[in-house]
Design a protein around this motif. Structure first.
Motif, mmCIF file in Angstrom:
data_model
loop_
_atom_site.group_PDB
_atom_site.id
_atom_site.type_symbol
_atom_site.label_atom_id
_atom_site.label_comp_id
_atom_site.label_asym_id
_atom_site.label_seq_id
_atom_site.Cartn_x
_atom_site.Cartn_y
_atom_site.Cartn_z
ATOM 1 N N ASP A 256 -16.074 -15.457 -49.057
ATOM 2 C CA ASP A 256 -15.255 -16.139 -48.173
ATOM 3 C C ASP A 256 -13.708 -16.080 -48.402
ATOM 4 O O ASP A 256 -13.913 -15.895 -49.055
ATOM 5 C CB ASP A 256 -15.426 -16.680 -46.574
ATOM 6 C CG ASP A 256 -15.139 -18.159 -47.691
ATOM 7 O OD1 ASP A 256 -14.537 -18.678 -48.443
ATOM 8 O OD2 ASP A 256 -15.853 -18.998 -46.767
ATOM 9 N N TRP A 257 -12.835 -15.662 -47.428
ATOM 10 C CA TRP A 257 -11.324 -16.474 -48.006
ATOM 11 C C TRP A 257 -11.058 -17.066 -48.859
ATOM 12 O O TRP A 257 -9.805 -17.439 -48.433
ATOM 13 C CB TRP A 257 -10.015 -15.628 -46.852
ATOM 14 C CG TRP A 257 -10.256 -17.036 -45.827
ATOM 15 C CD1 TRP A 257 -10.977 -17.785 -45.305
ATOM 16 C CD2 TRP A 257 -9.675 -16.581 -44.929
ATOM 17 N NE1 TRP A 257 -10.712 -18.774 -44.542
ATOM 18 C CE2 TRP A 257 -9.195 -17.961 -43.394
ATOM 19 C CE3 TRP A 257 -8.794 -15.266 -44.562
ATOM 20 C CZ2 TRP A 257 -8.722 -17.985 -42.574
ATOM 21 C CZ3 TRP A 257 -7.425 -15.617 -43.866
ATOM 22 C CH2 TRP A 257 -7.864 -16.995 -42.420
ATOM 23 N N ASN A 258 -11.794 -18.476 -48.553
ATOM 24 C CA ASN A 258 -11.515 -19.598 -49.463
ATOM 25 C C ASN A 258 -11.976 -19.414 -51.280
ATOM 26 O O ASN A 258 -11.861 -20.572 -52.285
ATOM 27 C CB ASN A 258 -11.768 -20.951 -48.751
ATOM 28 C CG ASN A 258 -11.757 -21.504 -47.294
ATOM 29 O OD1 ASN A 258 -10.528 -21.509 -47.750
ATOM 30 N ND2 ASN A 258 -11.945 -21.510 -46.562
ATOM 31 N N ASN A 259 -12.542 -18.579 -51.656
ATOM 32 C CA ASN A 259 -13.183 -18.375 -52.831
ATOM 33 C C ASN A 259 -12.644 -18.139 -54.161
ATOM 34 O O ASN A 259 -11.206 -17.909 -53.789
ATOM 35 C CB ASN A 259 -14.263 -16.792 -52.549
ATOM 36 C CG ASN A 259 -15.261 -17.333 -52.554
ATOM 37 O OD1 ASN A 259 -15.621 -16.874 -51.368
ATOM 38 N ND2 ASN A 259 -16.557 -17.581 -53.583
ATOM 39 N N LYS A 260 -12.752 -19.242 -54.945
ATOM 40 C CA LYS A 260 -10.941 -19.453 -55.806
ATOM 41 C C LYS A 260 -11.661 -17.270 -56.617
ATOM 42 O O LYS A 260 -12.389 -16.751 -56.486
ATOM 43 C CB LYS A 260 -11.895 -20.069 -57.489
ATOM 44 C CG LYS A 260 -10.701 -19.663 -58.470
ATOM 45 C CD LYS A 260 -11.258 -20.950 -59.209
ATOM 46 C CE LYS A 260 -10.148 -20.613 -60.698
ATOM 47 N NZ LYS A 260 -10.754 -22.475 -61.758
ATOM 48 N N HIS B 205 -6.721 -18.552 -54.734
ATOM 49 C CA HIS B 205 -7.859 -17.614 -53.143
ATOM 50 C C HIS B 205 -6.442 -17.073 -51.948
ATOM 51 O O HIS B 205 -5.377 -17.227 -51.869
ATOM 52 C CB HIS B 205 -8.924 -19.095 -52.277
ATOM 53 C CG HIS B 205 -8.123 -20.270 -51.385
ATOM 54 N ND1 HIS B 205 -7.344 -21.270 -51.936
ATOM 55 C CD2 HIS B 205 -7.603 -19.979 -50.290
ATOM 56 C CE1 HIS B 205 -6.607 -22.067 -51.211
ATOM 57 N NE2 HIS B 205 -7.173 -21.549 -50.416
ATOM 58 N N GLN C 37 -7.378 -16.747 -48.537
ATOM 59 C CA GLN C 37 -6.707 -17.860 -47.457
ATOM 60 C C GLN C 37 -4.808 -18.792 -47.489
ATOM 61 O O GLN C 37 -4.395 -18.301 -46.977
ATOM 62 C CB GLN C 37 -7.409 -19.165 -46.623
ATOM 63 C CG GLN C 37 -6.478 -19.437 -45.676
ATOM 64 C CD GLN C 37 -7.948 -20.881 -44.939
ATOM 65 O OE1 GLN C 37 -8.095 -21.276 -46.179
ATOM 66 N NE2 GLN C 37 -7.793 -20.499 -44.207
ATOM 67 N N LYS C 38 -4.768 -18.714 -48.926
ATOM 68 C CA LYS C 38 -3.753 -19.609 -48.870
ATOM 69 C C LYS C 38 -2.844 -18.608 -49.370
ATOM 70 O O LYS C 38 -1.264 -19.076 -48.300
ATOM 71 C CB LYS C 38 -3.665 -20.576 -50.395
ATOM 72 C CG LYS C 38 -2.565 -21.113 -51.130
ATOM 73 C CD LYS C 38 -2.289 -22.380 -52.480
ATOM 74 C CE LYS C 38 -2.883 -21.630 -53.567
ATOM 75 N NZ LYS C 38 -2.719 -22.752 -54.592
#
Length: 417
Positions: free
Chosen positions: A107-111, A135, A137-138
């Motif tokens: 998802d958009w929080n993976n490293k 990541h 999302q940031k």
């Protein structure tokens, strides 16, 4: 003898023409009410490369939506440098790419980490903003809320050029050319390539690899990309000679104002139009970021004196209000500002008064045409403010709108982040 079919065709042609010109005149009529100083800009619209797009939105009893688009001096063949406007398609395509990977571990929080490439260093950490790892999302938050250029570069590398334009073409933006990253230390073609990327799981194991890719190839568009001049200094014997050189944007991004306007429409009304078909959580989060004030996201770790509430909101606020205290109105927007060009696209929604509309504008404010960093942006800010306020006051006088859209977005912006 004149046939009945011919008479009917003439009738519908007249009705269409009357409807077309009445629609065309709404924006023109509003612009006629601008203060004298701003009307001077309209009178010199070609000199300022001024373009405006306004969409009037109406809802039926079954909550379906209808759009009426109005244009001032818009042309697909007129090039205005989009600058950070490309962060909107970058954000949306990066989300779509994540969704279609269809991997439950991603998802958009993976490293996400990158190898080195040309003038770009390898990236394994990201200590700018919380949490302290790289990541997606940031990066999207930073692009949408504070227009961060590094975040755009990382997002572009995550997408890669080919994937970027495959999705843009899928959505109808066939002539878009977004091949240039914002890396000041990279020159010539070195910014057009993307490095090998790795997506990691919670155990730091690689679960997805995207290999280094070359720049996309684009067909030539019939546009004039030469705008203004730069000064090149050449040393000749004991003298320094200053030569005036034409500035060309042929190798810069080409993302038209109409594309930006249409993509914002697709995003905000995705539940009606179903063009992007993003997951609700992703879409709503992106809309919140575009409409947010930096102080609402402490994890950005930015100076809110510099990044105050309206620092990138020129429609409605002119970018001059440090703090919005009583907020029932949101400008869900994206801006671009560079080389004397200012552009903005926004969905403006007033929850209390049940007002909403889409507005886009672009202008070139470089009086001497010299690309030296000295541009008349204050004039552009004032014009954008005046145009948006005229349209807002016009919308305020229209019959009240009845739609669940207003309640939906009011809850979106009032609930906790």
């Amino acid at each position: 003898m004149i046939s009945k079919a011919f008479i009917i065709s003439i009738f519908f042609t007249l009705v269409f023409n009357i409807s077309f010109y009445s629609q065309k005149n709404i924006l023109d009529s509003l612009l006629n009410n601008l203060p004298i100083e701003q009307k001077k800009l309209l009178d010199n619209k070609d000199l300022y490369r001024l373009q405006i797009i306004y969409t009037k939105i109406s809802y039926s009893q079954n909550d379906s939506v209808r759009f009426e688009d109005y244009y001032f001096n818009y042309s697909d063949t007129l090039y205005n440098y989009p600058a950070s406007m490309v962060k909107l398609p970058a954000s949306i395509v990066s989300i779509k790419k994540t969704e279609v990977l269809n991997n439950p571990e991603i998802d958009w929080n993976n490293k996400i980490i990158f190898d080195s490439l040309f003038c770009q260093k390898a990236m394994t950490t990201d200590s700018i903003g919380l949490p302290y790892y790289p990541h997606l999302q940031k990066w999207i938050k930073r692009m949408c809320i504070i227009s961060d250029n590094d975040a755009y570069t990382h997002t572009y590398d995550y997408i890669n050029c080919r994937t970027f334009h495959q999705w843009l073409k899928e959505w109808g933006f066939e002539n878009a050319r977004i091949s240039h990253k914002f890396i000041s230390k990279c020159i010539n073609d070195s910014t057009y390539y993307t490095p090998t990327m790795y997506i990691l799981n919670k155990e730091n194991d690689t679960i997805y690899i995207q290999h280094q890719d070359s720049m996309c190839k684009f067909s030539k568009l019939e546009k004039n990309y030469s705008i203004g001049y730069t000064i090149k200094k050449i040393k000749k014997k004991r003298r320094t000679i200053r030569i005036k050189m034409p500035k060309t944007f042929i190798h810069h991004n080409d993302w038209t104002l109409a594309y930006s306007h249409q993509l914002m429409k697709y995003l905000v009304f995705d539940n009606y139009l179903k063009k992007l078909s993003l997951y609700f959580y992703h879409r709503d989060s992106l809309i919140k970021y575009l409409g947010a004030y930096p102080r609402e996201y402490a994890e950005l770790l930015v100076d809110t004196n510099a990044y105050y509430d309206t620092w990138k909101k020129f429609f409605i606020y002119e970018g001059k209000y440090k703090s919005i205290q009583h907020d029932t109105l949101r400008s869900i927007n994206i801006i671009g500002r560079a080389y004397g060009f200012l552009s903005e696209t926004a969905y403006i929604v007033d929850f209390k008064n049940k007002i909403d509309f889409l507005l886009s504008a672009s202008i070139y404010v470089n009086p001497d045409n010299l690309m030296n960093g000295k541009y008349d942006y204050e004039t552009a800010y004032c014009l954008f403010y005046q145009i948006s306020r005229l349209i807002y006051e016009y919308e305020k006088k229209q019959p009240p709108k009845a739609s669940s859209q207003f309640q939906y977005y009011e809850k979106l912006f009032t609930k906790n982040n």
